[in-house]
Design a protein around this motif. Structure first.
Motif, PDB file in Angstrom:
ATOM      1  N   SER A 238     -72.123  88.267  27.637  1.00  0.00           N
ATOM      2  CA  SER A 238     -73.485  88.684  27.265  1.00  0.00           C
ATOM      3  C   SER A 238     -74.560  87.772  27.846  1.00  0.00           C
ATOM      4  CB  SER A 238     -73.617  88.685  25.738  1.00  0.00           C
ATOM      5  OG  SER A 238     -73.534  87.360  25.228  1.00  0.00           O
ATOM      6  N   ARG A 239     -74.125  86.685  28.486  1.00  0.00           N
ATOM      7  CA  ARG A 239     -75.077  85.687  29.032  1.00  0.00           C
ATOM      8  C   ARG A 239     -76.073  85.246  27.957  1.00  0.00           C
ATOM      9  NH1 ARG A 239     -71.754  86.495  32.605  1.00  0.00           N
ATOM     10  NH2 ARG A 239     -72.126  86.301  34.850  1.00  0.00           N
ATOM     11  N   SER A 240     -75.531  84.925  26.760  1.00  0.00           N
ATOM     12  CA  SER A 240     -76.438  84.619  25.654  1.00  0.00           C
ATOM     13  C   SER A 240     -76.029  83.366  24.901  1.00  0.00           C
ATOM     14  CB  SER A 240     -76.491  85.804  24.679  1.00  0.00           C
ATOM     15  OG  SER A 240     -75.228  85.985  24.055  1.00  0.00           O
ATOM     16  N   TYR A 241     -76.994  82.788  24.251  1.00  0.00           N
ATOM     17  CA  TYR A 241     -76.893  81.708  23.266  1.00  0.00           C
ATOM     18  C   TYR A 241     -76.675  80.337  23.903  1.00  0.00           C
ATOM     19  CZ  TYR A 241     -75.931  79.470  18.718  1.00  0.00           C
ATOM     20  OH  TYR A 241     -75.978  78.674  17.598  1.00  0.00           O
ATOM     21  N   LYS A 242     -77.700  79.519  23.814  1.00  0.00           N
ATOM     22  CA  LYS A 242     -77.591  78.105  24.185  1.00  0.00           C
ATOM     23  C   LYS A 242     -77.228  77.357  22.901  1.00  0.00           C
ATOM     24  CE  LYS A 242     -79.303  78.700  28.448  1.00  0.00           C
ATOM     25  NZ  LYS A 242     -80.671  78.340  28.844  1.00  0.00           N
ATOM     26  N   ASN A 243     -76.028  76.788  22.877  1.00  0.00           N
ATOM     27  CA  ASN A 243     -75.580  76.137  21.644  1.00  0.00           C
ATOM     28  C   ASN A 243     -75.203  74.682  21.899  1.00  0.00           C
ATOM     29  OD1 ASN A 243     -73.112  76.418  22.945  1.00  0.00           O
ATOM     30  ND2 ASN A 243     -72.062  77.310  21.192  1.00  0.00           N
ATOM     31  N   ALA A 244     -74.897  73.993  20.824  1.00  0.00           N
ATOM     32  CA  ALA A 244     -74.602  72.566  20.927  1.00  0.00           C
ATOM     33  C   ALA A 244     -73.258  72.320  21.595  1.00  0.00           C
ATOM     34  CB  ALA A 244     -74.643  71.921  19.540  1.00  0.00           C
ATOM     35  N   ILE A 245     -72.210  72.997  21.143  1.00  0.00           N
ATOM     36  CA  ILE A 245     -70.867  72.592  21.553  1.00  0.00           C
ATOM     37  C   ILE A 245     -70.640  72.771  23.044  1.00  0.00           C
ATOM     38  CG2 ILE A 245     -69.690  74.787  21.075  1.00  0.00           C
ATOM     39  CD1 ILE A 245     -68.455  71.150  20.414  1.00  0.00           C
ATOM     40  N   SER A 246     -71.091  73.862  23.631  1.00  0.00           N
ATOM     41  CA  SER A 246     -70.882  74.056  25.068  1.00  0.00           C
ATOM     42  C   SER A 246     -71.577  72.958  25.867  1.00  0.00           C
ATOM     43  CB  SER A 246     -71.399  75.426  25.502  1.00  0.00           C
ATOM     44  OG  SER A 246     -70.578  76.460  25.015  1.00  0.00           O
ATOM     45  N   ASN A 247     -72.775  72.613  25.470  1.00  0.00           N
ATOM     46  CA  ASN A 247     -73.533  71.610  26.215  1.00  0.00           C
ATOM     47  C   ASN A 247     -73.020  70.198  25.968  1.00  0.00           C
ATOM     48  OD1 ASN A 247     -75.922  72.936  27.762  1.00  0.00           O
ATOM     49  ND2 ASN A 247     -75.747  74.062  25.834  1.00  0.00           N
ATOM     50  N   GLU A 248     -72.512  69.929  24.780  1.00  0.00           N
ATOM     51  CA  GLU A 248     -71.905  68.625  24.514  1.00  0.00           C
ATOM     52  C   GLU A 248     -70.623  68.452  25.328  1.00  0.00           C
ATOM     53  OE1 GLU A 248     -73.352  68.161  19.848  1.00  0.00           O
ATOM     54  OE2 GLU A 248     -71.285  68.691  20.309  1.00  0.00           O
ATOM     55  N   LEU A 249     -69.795  69.495  25.358  1.00  0.00           N
ATOM     56  CA  LEU A 249     -68.564  69.430  26.133  1.00  0.00           C
ATOM     57  C   LEU A 249     -68.862  69.241  27.611  1.00  0.00           C
ATOM     58  CD1 LEU A 249     -66.600  72.276  24.333  1.00  0.00           C
ATOM     59  CD2 LEU A 249     -65.899  69.875  24.410  1.00  0.00           C
ATOM     60  N   TYR A 250     -69.894  69.920  28.091  1.00  0.00           N
ATOM     61  CA  TYR A 250     -70.241  69.774  29.503  1.00  0.00           C
ATOM     62  C   TYR A 250     -70.710  68.345  29.810  1.00  0.00           C
ATOM     63  CZ  TYR A 250     -72.173  70.033  34.055  1.00  0.00           C
ATOM     64  OH  TYR A 250     -72.404  69.757  35.383  1.00  0.00           O
ATOM     65  N   LEU A 251     -71.560  67.797  28.956  1.00  0.00           N
ATOM     66  CA  LEU A 251     -72.014  66.419  29.142  1.00  0.00           C
ATOM     67  C   LEU A 251     -70.822  65.464  29.226  1.00  0.00           C
ATOM     68  CD1 LEU A 251     -73.971  63.961  29.010  1.00  0.00           C
ATOM     69  CD2 LEU A 251     -73.959  64.250  26.521  1.00  0.00           C
ATOM     70  N   LYS A 252     -69.901  65.599  28.292  1.00  0.00           N
ATOM     71  CA  LYS A 252     -68.744  64.707  28.268  1.00  0.00           C
ATOM     72  C   LYS A 252     -67.888  64.891  29.509  1.00  0.00           C
ATOM     73  CE  LYS A 252     -64.959  63.140  25.307  1.00  0.00           C
ATOM     74  NZ  LYS A 252     -64.208  63.354  24.034  1.00  0.00           N
ATOM     75  N   LEU A 253     -67.702  66.138  29.942  1.00  0.00           N
ATOM     76  CA  LEU A 253     -66.895  66.411  31.119  1.00  0.00           C
ATOM     77  C   LEU A 253     -67.518  65.805  32.370  1.00  0.00           C
ATOM     78  CD1 LEU A 253     -64.617  67.799  32.669  1.00  0.00           C
ATOM     79  CD2 LEU A 253     -65.988  69.904  32.636  1.00  0.00           C
ATOM     80  N   ALA A 254     -68.805  66.041  32.577  1.00  0.00           N
ATOM     81  CA  ALA A 254     -69.455  65.531  33.786  1.00  0.00           C
ATOM     82  C   ALA A 254     -69.423  64.005  33.828  1.00  0.00           C
ATOM     83  CB  ALA A 254     -70.899  66.031  33.861  1.00  0.00           C
ATOM     84  N   ALA A 255     -69.706  63.362  32.698  1.00  0.00           N
ATOM     85  CA  ALA A 255     -69.662  61.897  32.654  1.00  0.00           C
ATOM     86  C   ALA A 255     -68.239  61.389  32.855  1.00  0.00           C
ATOM     87  CB  ALA A 255     -70.230  61.403  31.327  1.00  0.00           C
ATOM     88  N   SER A 256     -67.251  62.089  32.288  1.00  0.00           N
ATOM     89  CA  SER A 256     -65.851  61.690  32.447  1.00  0.00           C
ATOM     90  C   SER A 256     -65.415  61.775  33.905  1.00  0.00           C
ATOM     91  CB  SER A 256     -64.949  62.574  31.587  1.00  0.00           C
ATOM     92  OG  SER A 256     -65.217  62.397  30.215  1.00  0.00           O
ATOM     93  N   LEU A 257     -65.830  62.823  34.587  1.00  0.00           N
ATOM     94  CA  LEU A 257     -65.498  62.950  36.003  1.00  0.00           C
ATOM     95  C   LEU A 257     -66.112  61.812  36.809  1.00  0.00           C
ATOM     96  CD1 LEU A 257     -65.793  66.819  36.489  1.00  0.00           C
ATOM     97  CD2 LEU A 257     -63.723  65.429  36.757  1.00  0.00           C
ATOM     98  N   HIS A 258     -67.355  61.517  36.547  1.00  0.00           N
ATOM     99  CA  HIS A 258     -67.996  60.399  37.260  1.00  0.00           C
ATOM    100  C   HIS A 258     -67.206  59.115  37.072  1.00  0.00           C
ATOM    101  CE1 HIS A 258     -70.864  57.437  38.655  1.00  0.00           C
ATOM    102  NE2 HIS A 258     -70.696  56.811  37.495  1.00  0.00           N
ATOM    103  N   ASN A 259     -66.777  58.857  35.858  1.00  0.00           N
ATOM    104  CA  ASN A 259     -66.093  57.598  35.560  1.00  0.00           C
ATOM    105  C   ASN A 259     -64.704  57.507  36.174  1.00  0.00           C
ATOM    106  OD1 ASN A 259     -68.247  56.573  34.078  1.00  0.00           O
ATOM    107  ND2 ASN A 259     -67.499  57.420  32.148  1.00  0.00           N
ATOM    108  N   ARG A 260     -64.208  58.604  36.733  1.00  0.00           N
ATOM    109  CA  ARG A 260     -62.874  58.611  37.325  1.00  0.00           C
ATOM    110  C   ARG A 260     -62.886  58.859  38.826  1.00  0.00           C
ATOM    111  NH1 ARG A 260     -63.085  59.634  32.206  1.00  0.00           N
ATOM    112  NH2 ARG A 260     -61.325  59.090  30.824  1.00  0.00           N
ATOM    113  N   ILE A 261     -64.065  58.986  39.400  1.00  0.00           N
ATOM    114  CA  ILE A 261     -64.177  59.243  40.838  1.00  0.00           C
ATOM    115  C   ILE A 261     -64.985  58.108  41.470  1.00  0.00           C
ATOM    116  CG2 ILE A 261     -65.006  60.833  42.607  1.00  0.00           C
ATOM    117  CD1 ILE A 261     -64.682  63.088  40.550  1.00  0.00           C
TER     118      ILE A 261
END
Length: 363
Positions: free
Chosen positions: A157-180
């Protein structure tokens, strides 16, 4: 051996002296994981095929976290089997193309973080590749059209900006940086994600995070006042801890401490000092929410790892003591229910993943 005597006393309900408590404490998460394997389906690699798909990703994460903390590699065969079987295109979302790309961005996020932990354990670049591909998939749903940015939750539906999706993305992107080594790409995206999140309005005046944002007709968004689920308070802690490792910006830890302290001192989320999901009061937790508390304590522990003095050690110990004494199944002793304050209610995979993460966090 003395620790075996301690185990025997504990099983009989006897006391255990502090000197003998540590080995028994280390046994508890293993015993809980072994009990959790009773849900494991070797054929499809899922912990309970009937449970929501993301719950298996969370059970996998809890098991990998145990191995990372203890040095054990006992459950690597199950982990490899799960990654192999579940990285294929999903029956209900074949357009995702596999590699854990699901129909909601948060589902992908759980699996991508488990992939990062599997890379930590094995050094196998395939798991880092999974995480990179999933980051790209999640970021492809970043949209400036509403809420001035952020990742949408529901892909069809391309809908709803929520906390959990954006928190998970933040953690993922930072985790990748810390391992590359030498990375700037993922660090830039992690910073973008955090800047948007902290300005989004989802962090309320009590330093707790509501579920998401409401969109006005003009595209401006505001806090929707949705439930302050414990996992929303948790994943942001792990995300900020990873971003702090990348930047050494202490303001990130200050924000994380405010959120963590708001939970641990809350009469609503920690009544009588025991972490409690809001839905426990009316038994409306469904199949997802029983897993949330384990996610909170997992990330609280990750925050604690970058703080001096183990400030949340006592809080975690209180949770494990209560859950072990009041929320275990009396017939098996290694399966846990929903309410860490007790009493035990039922055997179910999300409840067990939560307990495993708690026992691992307390190690």
């Amino acid at each position: 051996m003395k620790w075996q005597a301690a185990v025997f006393l504990a099983l009989l309900g006897g006391s255990v002296t502090p000197a003998l408590a540590a080995p028994w404490k280390k046994l508890r998460p293993k015993m809980a994981i072994d009990a959790m394997l009773s849900f494991y389906n070797q054929t499809d690699g899922r912990w309970s095929t009937e449970a929501p798909w993301w719950i298996t990703g969370n059970a996998l994460q809890a098991t990998l976290d145990y191995m990372a903390k203890t040095g054990s590699r006992e459950y690597i065969p199950q982990a490899v089997n799960t990654f192999t079987k579940q990285s294929a295109p999903l029956p209900w979302w074949p357009s995702g193309g596999g590699d854990f790309r699901a129909d909601s961005t948060d589902d992908t996020g759980w699996w991508s973080l488990a992939s990062v932990r599997m890379f930590d354990l094995t050094g196998d670049q395939q798991y880092l590749t999974y995480a990179k591909e999933d980051e790209a998939y999640m970021y492809s749903f970043w949209s400036n059209d509403t809420c001035q940015g952020g990742i949408i939750w529901d892909i069809p539906s391309r809908s709803y900006k929520n906390a959990i999706s954006n928190e998970l993305y933040l953690k993922l992107a930072a985790s990748l940086h810390n391992r590359i080594p030498g990375d700037t790409f993922y660090l830039s995206r992690a910073k973008q994600s955090w800047t948007w999140f902290k300005n989004s309005g989802m962090i309320n005046g009590d330093n707790l995070i509501n579920d998401g944002l409401s969109e006005a007709s003009n595209g401006i968004c505001s806090n929707n006042g949705g439930q302050t689920w414990t996992y929303n308070q948790g994943v942001i802690l792990g995300g900020l801890a990873e971003l702090y490792k990348a930047t050494r910006d202490r303001s990130l830890l200050e924000t994380a401490r405010r959120i963590a302290d708001a939970v641990t001192t809350s009469a609503f989320l920690s009544p009588n000092g025991i972490l409690t999901e809001p839905c426990e009061a009316d038994d409306s937790c469904g199949s997802d929410a029983p897993a949330f508390k384990g996610i909170f304590v997992r990330n609280l522990d990750e925050l604690q790892d970058v703080l001096p003095g183990n400030p949340y050690r006592k809080y975690l110990d209180v949770q494990t003591t209560s859950a072990y004494n009041l929320d275990r199944n009396s017939s098996t002793g290694n399966l846990y229910g929903l309410k860490w304050a007790g009493p035990f209610d039922e055997i179910e995979i999300a409840r067990q993943t939560s307990a495993v993460s708690l026992l691992v966090a307390a190690l």
